[in-house]
Design a protein around this motif. Structure first.
Motif, PDB file in Angstrom:
ATOM      1  N   ASP A 101      33.475  85.142 -12.530  1.00 38.88           N
ATOM      2  CA  ASP A 101      34.712  84.877 -11.794  1.00 38.88           C
ATOM      3  C   ASP A 101      35.389  83.673 -12.435  1.00 38.88           C
ATOM      4  OD1 ASP A 101      35.686  85.902  -8.775  1.00 38.88           O
ATOM      5  OD2 ASP A 101      36.563  84.003  -9.445  1.00 38.88           O
ATOM      6  N   ALA A 102      36.705  83.634 -12.377  1.00 36.14           N
ATOM      7  CA  ALA A 102      37.459  82.514 -12.950  1.00 36.14           C
ATOM      8  C   ALA A 102      37.455  81.290 -12.037  1.00 36.14           C
ATOM      9  CB  ALA A 102      38.895  82.950 -13.232  1.00 36.14           C
ATOM     10  N   ASP A 103      37.042  81.454 -10.785  1.00 32.91           N
ATOM     11  CA  ASP A 103      37.061  80.362  -9.809  1.00 32.91           C
ATOM     12  C   ASP A 103      35.696  79.683  -9.732  1.00 32.91           C
ATOM     13  OD1 ASP A 103      37.161  78.698  -7.596  1.00 32.91           O
ATOM     14  OD2 ASP A 103      38.005  80.199  -6.252  1.00 32.91           O
ATOM     15  N   PRO A 104      35.596  78.429 -10.202  1.00 28.86           N
ATOM     16  CA  PRO A 104      34.295  77.749 -10.170  1.00 28.86           C
ATOM     17  C   PRO A 104      33.756  77.529  -8.756  1.00 28.86           C
ATOM     18  CG  PRO A 104      36.008  76.309 -11.088  1.00 28.86           C
ATOM     19  CD  PRO A 104      36.632  77.636 -10.824  1.00 28.86           C
ATOM     20  N   ASP A 105      34.638  77.364  -7.770  1.00 28.58           N
ATOM     21  CA  ASP A 105      34.176  77.191  -6.388  1.00 28.58           C
ATOM     22  C   ASP A 105      33.525  78.477  -5.877  1.00 28.58           C
ATOM     23  OD1 ASP A 105      35.088  74.552  -6.284  1.00 28.58           O
ATOM     24  OD2 ASP A 105      37.057  75.157  -5.533  1.00 28.58           O
ATOM     25  N   ALA A 106      34.104  79.621  -6.219  1.00 31.40           N
ATOM     26  CA  ALA A 106      33.519  80.903  -5.810  1.00 31.40           C
ATOM     27  C   ALA A 106      32.155  81.092  -6.467  1.00 31.40           C
ATOM     28  CB  ALA A 106      34.452  82.055  -6.184  1.00 31.40           C
ATOM     29  N   ILE A 107      32.047  80.742  -7.737  1.00 30.52           N
ATOM     30  CA  ILE A 107      30.771  80.883  -8.446  1.00 30.52           C
ATOM     31  C   ILE A 107      29.710  79.972  -7.838  1.00 30.52           C
ATOM     32  CG2 ILE A 107      29.608  80.437 -10.662  1.00 30.52           C
ATOM     33  CD1 ILE A 107      31.095  83.097 -10.587  1.00 30.52           C
ATOM     34  N   GLU A 108      30.113  78.799  -7.408  1.00 35.53           N
ATOM     35  CA  GLU A 108      29.153  77.885  -6.765  1.00 35.53           C
ATOM     36  C   GLU A 108      28.555  78.529  -5.515  1.00 35.53           C
ATOM     37  OE1 GLU A 108      29.280  73.558  -4.596  1.00 35.53           O
ATOM     38  OE2 GLU A 108      30.552  73.858  -6.359  1.00 35.53           O
ATOM     39  N   VAL A 109      29.389  79.141  -4.692  1.00 35.28           N
ATOM     40  CA  VAL A 109      28.913  79.829  -3.489  1.00 35.28           C
ATOM     41  C   VAL A 109      28.068  81.041  -3.874  1.00 35.28           C
ATOM     42  CG1 VAL A 109      29.632  81.128  -1.437  1.00 35.28           C
ATOM     43  CG2 VAL A 109      30.824  79.019  -2.063  1.00 35.28           C
ATOM     44  N   ALA A 110      28.502  81.782  -4.890  1.00 35.54           N
ATOM     45  CA  ALA A 110      27.777  82.972  -5.327  1.00 35.54           C
ATOM     46  C   ALA A 110      26.370  82.615  -5.804  1.00 35.54           C
ATOM     47  CB  ALA A 110      28.562  83.673  -6.442  1.00 35.54           C
TER      48      ALA A 110
ATOM     49  N   ALA B  87      23.076  84.413  -4.280  1.00 39.86           N
ATOM     50  CA  ALA B  87      22.216  85.260  -5.121  1.00 39.86           C
ATOM     51  C   ALA B  87      21.557  84.388  -6.184  1.00 39.86           C
ATOM     52  CB  ALA B  87      23.043  86.371  -5.752  1.00 39.86           C
ATOM     53  N   PRO B  88      20.570  83.579  -5.784  1.00 40.75           N
ATOM     54  CA  PRO B  88      19.991  82.607  -6.709  1.00 40.75           C
ATOM     55  C   PRO B  88      19.276  83.219  -7.916  1.00 40.75           C
ATOM     56  CG  PRO B  88      18.775  82.650  -4.645  1.00 40.75           C
ATOM     57  CD  PRO B  88      19.979  83.515  -4.459  1.00 40.75           C
ATOM     58  N   GLY B  89      18.879  84.466  -7.857  1.00 34.84           N
ATOM     59  CA  GLY B  89      18.192  85.088  -8.980  1.00 34.84           C
ATOM     60  C   GLY B  89      19.120  85.708 -10.010  1.00 34.84           C
ATOM     61  N   ALA B  90      20.412  85.732  -9.725  1.00 31.46           N
ATOM     62  CA  ALA B  90      21.374  86.353 -10.631  1.00 31.46           C
ATOM     63  C   ALA B  90      21.934  85.316 -11.605  1.00 31.46           C
ATOM     64  CB  ALA B  90      22.515  86.991  -9.826  1.00 31.46           C
ATOM     65  N   MET B  91      22.523  85.805 -12.667  1.00 31.85           N
ATOM     66  CA  MET B  91      23.190  84.965 -13.657  1.00 31.85           C
ATOM     67  C   MET B  91      24.673  84.926 -13.298  1.00 31.85           C
ATOM     68  SD  MET B  91      23.069  83.252 -16.528  1.00 31.85           S
ATOM     69  CE  MET B  91      21.524  83.722 -17.263  1.00 31.85           C
ATOM     70  N   PHE B  92      25.304  83.770 -13.459  1.00 34.25           N
ATOM     71  CA  PHE B  92      26.734  83.639 -13.163  1.00 34.25           C
ATOM     72  C   PHE B  92      27.446  82.890 -14.274  1.00 34.25           C
ATOM     73  CE2 PHE B  92      24.900  84.286  -8.982  1.00 34.25           C
ATOM     74  CZ  PHE B  92      25.771  85.211  -8.439  1.00 34.25           C
ATOM     75  N   HIS B  93      28.714  83.248 -14.477  1.00 31.21           N
ATOM     76  CA  HIS B  93      29.568  82.575 -15.449  1.00 31.21           C
ATOM     77  C   HIS B  93      30.951  82.363 -14.852  1.00 31.21           C
ATOM     78  CE1 HIS B  93      26.771  83.248 -18.755  1.00 31.21           C
ATOM     79  NE2 HIS B  93      26.663  84.508 -18.362  1.00 31.21           N
ATOM     80  N   VAL B  94      31.538  81.213 -15.133  1.00 32.80           N
ATOM     81  CA  VAL B  94      32.947  80.980 -14.835  1.00 32.80           C
ATOM     82  C   VAL B  94      33.703  81.395 -16.079  1.00 32.80           C
ATOM     83  CG1 VAL B  94      34.712  79.269 -14.289  1.00 32.80           C
ATOM     84  CG2 VAL B  94      32.431  79.066 -13.272  1.00 32.80           C
ATOM     85  N   ALA B  95      34.466  82.473 -15.973  1.00 34.59           N
ATOM     86  CA  ALA B  95      35.186  82.996 -17.135  1.00 34.59           C
ATOM     87  C   ALA B  95      36.293  83.936 -16.670  1.00 34.59           C
ATOM     88  CB  ALA B  95      34.228  83.737 -18.064  1.00 34.59           C
ATOM     89  N   HIS B  96      37.247  84.168 -17.547  1.00 28.79           N
ATOM     90  CA  HIS B  96      38.329  85.117 -17.287  1.00 28.79           C
ATOM     91  C   HIS B  96      37.851  86.524 -17.641  1.00 28.79           C
ATOM     92  CE1 HIS B  96      42.076  87.333 -17.923  1.00 28.79           C
ATOM     93  NE2 HIS B  96      42.572  86.509 -17.008  1.00 28.79           N
ATOM     94  N   SER B  97      38.361  87.498 -16.940  1.00 26.44           N
ATOM     95  CA  SER B  97      37.949  88.890 -17.138  1.00 26.44           C
ATOM     96  C   SER B  97      38.282  89.426 -18.532  1.00 26.44           C
ATOM     97  CB  SER B  97      38.605  89.780 -16.086  1.00 26.44           C
ATOM     98  OG  SER B  97      40.028  89.715 -16.198  1.00 26.44           O
ATOM     99  N   GLY B  98      39.212  88.799 -19.216  1.00 31.47           N
ATOM    100  CA  GLY B  98      39.583  89.230 -20.558  1.00 31.47           C
ATOM    101  C   GLY B  98      38.812  88.528 -21.657  1.00 31.47           C
ATOM    102  N   ASP B  99      37.844  87.697 -21.275  1.00 28.05           N
ATOM    103  CA  ASP B  99      37.043  86.956 -22.257  1.00 28.05           C
ATOM    104  C   ASP B  99      35.659  86.703 -21.665  1.00 28.05           C
ATOM    105  OD1 ASP B  99      36.351  85.534 -24.533  1.00 28.05           O
ATOM    106  OD2 ASP B  99      37.249  83.665 -23.813  1.00 28.05           O
TER     107      ASP B  99
END
Length: 132
Positions: A57-66, A70-82
């Motif tokens: 997700d491009a929103d770092p606040d959303a990724i923080e909550v995510a 889901a602590p076992g998943a991998m997350f990235h702050v990034a744009h959908s086109g990159d």
């Protein structure tokens, strides 16, 4: 983050998420990226189904909550086109609620094709509201 949670709790939202999972048709142990994952509701549900899920997700606040959801998943702050993923690295691509927000979906579609495994990757895209 209450706004994103309210979207996920709207009437029909759980059914829409479940339909997107069925369209992916991924088996336990498969890899999946959820682009525009927001607060990670679907990432958490897919992980509970035994998938190896990456949320983007491009929103770092959303990724923080995510990450908390889901602590076992991998997350990235990034744009959908990159996307910060390797070519052909995922079996499934999910972007429920993303494409109608994009001015130009072409880079995002190109990224979906780039990261999907060439031997049969699947994807699910659409809107997040049940009335769509």
């Amino acid at each position: 983050m209450s706004f994103l949670d309210r979207i996920e709790e709207r009437p029909g939202a759980a059914e829409l998420r479940a339909a997107s999972y069925r369209m992916l048709a991924l088996k336990r142990g498969a890899t999946c990226v959820d682009v525009g994952c927001g607060a990670g509701q679907a990432v958490a549900e897919l992980a509970r189904k035994g998938l190896k899920v990456t949320g983007v997700d491009a929103d770092p606040d959303a990724i923080e909550v995510a990450r908390e959801r889901a602590p076992g998943a991998m997350f990235h702050v990034a744009h959908s086109g990159d996307l910060p993923l390797e070519d052909g690295s995922t079996d499934g691509y999910r972007a429920l609620g993303l494409f109608h927000l994009l001015d130009d979906p072409a880079p995002t579609i190109a990224e979906a094709h780039r990261v999907l495994h060439p031997a049969g990757g699947s994807w699910s895209a659409g809107r997040t509201t049940a009335s769509s």
